[in-house]
Design an enzyme around this catalytic site. Structure first.
Site, PDB file in Angstrom:
ATOM      1  CG  HIS A 101      32.191   0.358  84.399  1.00 11.71           C
ATOM      2  ND1 HIS A 101      32.228   1.661  84.827  1.00 11.71           N
ATOM      3  CD2 HIS A 101      33.002   0.310  83.310  1.00 11.71           C
ATOM      4  CE1 HIS A 101      33.008   2.381  84.045  1.00 11.71           C
ATOM      5  NE2 HIS A 101      33.504   1.571  83.112  1.00 11.71           N
ATOM      6  CG  ASP A 103      36.547  -0.630  80.856  1.00  8.71           C
ATOM      7  OD1 ASP A 103      35.505  -0.067  81.238  1.00  8.71           O
ATOM      8  OD2 ASP A 103      37.671  -0.085  80.879  1.00  8.71           O
ATOM      9  CG  HIS A 260      37.046   2.003  85.806  1.00  9.20           C
ATOM     10  ND1 HIS A 260      37.229   0.713  85.352  1.00  9.20           N
ATOM     11  CD2 HIS A 260      36.518   2.681  84.759  1.00  9.20           C
ATOM     12  CE1 HIS A 260      36.836   0.624  84.100  1.00  9.20           C
ATOM     13  NE2 HIS A 260      36.392   1.805  83.703  1.00  9.20           N
ATOM     14  NE  ARG A 275      37.789   2.071  77.369  1.00 10.45           N
ATOM     15  CZ  ARG A 275      36.586   1.590  77.656  1.00 10.45           C
ATOM     16  NH1 ARG A 275      35.976   1.949  78.772  1.00 10.45           N
ATOM     17  NH2 ARG A 275      35.982   0.772  76.829  1.00 10.45           N
TER      18      ARG A 275
HETATM   19  C1  SIN Z   1      35.811   4.357  81.566  1.00 14.32           C
HETATM   20  O1  SIN Z   1      34.852   4.053  82.256  1.00 14.32           O
HETATM   21  O2  SIN Z   1      36.400   3.535  80.893  1.00 14.32           O
HETATM   22  C2  SIN Z   1      36.287   5.796  81.551  1.00 14.32           C
HETATM   23  C3  SIN Z   1      36.699   6.285  82.877  1.00 14.32           C
HETATM   24  C4  SIN Z   1      36.931   7.760  82.888  1.00 14.32           C
HETATM   25  O3  SIN Z   1      36.551   8.453  81.938  1.00 14.32           O
HETATM   26  O4  SIN Z   1      37.491   8.257  83.861  1.00 14.32           O
END
Ligand code: SIN
Length: 285
Positions: A101, A103, A260, A275
């Site tokens: 995905h 974000d 990612h 995050r």
């Molecule tokens: C995310 O998808 O924003 C998190 C990625 C992760 O936890 O490595």
């Protein structure tokens, strides 16, 4: 802080660079923020090692590279609503972000990027894989590029965040303290399938398995085969890089030029990341 020693060392994979010569616990100046934005536009993901930053410094970093775009579904860090927790507890089975995905593509102005700081890591596993949407686009045939240019796609959270069980519903324990605000999953968006990257000016493929629902003006059934083809194409190993987290690691990725996914291979252990999603500036073809 001086920035003269700043160095981008490209990874040996399909995207990303390690940023050397930077201490993010010193204030990130506007000029360093600009250099990092340029590096982000070029490499797609910037990796930092051996950093020790507080939540306030994390927020300051985000402000210097574009500003904070608060995520409305994630549990925030106590006293820091700008920061989302990406948490998996030992008894939980699902990891947030397990599927490819990018974000916030469901927003009208998708986030520029995300800055993920490692806070607590499992003894092994929990890597994040990134994929390069410049390279994925460039490797398409001229015919498919021509078909996709001018097309738009719809993005939504109604099929995922809206479906997260609420407290008391079956399966809710998997999500407690992680995801909520299901009633806010009503914002859909439409974006070009091929975007012109706002920093680099390069073309990038902008659909993703997490949030893209269909091509605009197409049915779900018509959209699925082509979307599935693009998802398989863009996830090929040569377009990817797998990042191994260490204490002190930070990843700053571009949500327009990359995908990612978080690997969920550490059951029985805790993984806690902080995050911040960084505000974007709108997308165009
Ligand atoms: C995310 O998808 O924003 C998190 C990625 C992760 O936890 O490595």
């Amino acid at each position: 802080m001086g920035t003269s020693s700043l160095n981008f060392r490209a990874t040996k994979g399909g995207l990303g660079a390690f940023v050397e010569g930077v201490d993010l616990s010193a204030d990130v100046s506007n000029s360093l923020g600009q250099e990092l934005r340029q590096g982000l536009g070029e490499y797609g993901v910037l990796f930092f090692r051996d950093q020790d930053i507080s939540p306030e410094q994390h927020i300051g970093f985000a402000e210097r590279v574009g500003g904070v775009d608060i995520n409305r579904f994630f549990q925030p860090v106590a006293e820091h609503p700008q920061i989302a927790e990406v948490r998996k507890e030992p008894e939980q089975k699902m990891a947030v972000g397990e599927r490819w995905h990018t974000d916030h593509s469901y927003d009208l102005e998708p986030a520029l990027g995300s800055i993920l700081v490692a806070r607590e890591l499992p003894s092994r596993g929990g890597d994040t894989i990134f994929a390069n949407m410049y390279a994925a686009y460039e490797a398409l045939s001229d015919g498919l590029k021509a078909t996709l240019e001018g097309m738009q796609a719809e993005h939504s959270t109604r099929h995922n965040f809206a479906k997260v069980p609420k407290a008391g519903e079956p399966g809710a324990s998997e999500y407690v303290g992680r995801l909520g605000n299901q009633d806010l999953a009503v914002q859909d968006s439409v974006h070009p399938v091929v975007i012109k990257h706002p920093i680099s000016g390069r073309k990038a493929l902008y659909v993703n398995a997490g949030f893209t629902t269909r091509f605009a003006g197409w049915t779900d059934a018509e959209s699925k085969p082509l979307l599935d083809y693009l998802y398989a194409h863009a996830a090929q190993p040569e377009f990817t890089y797998r990042f191994e987290w260490e204490p002190g690691s930070i990843a700053f990725w571009d949500n327009r030029a990359t995908w990612h996914k978080a690997l969920n291979d550490y059951h029985g252990e805790r993984r806690l990341m902080h995050r911040i999603t960084v505000r974007g500036e709108g997308l165009s073809a």
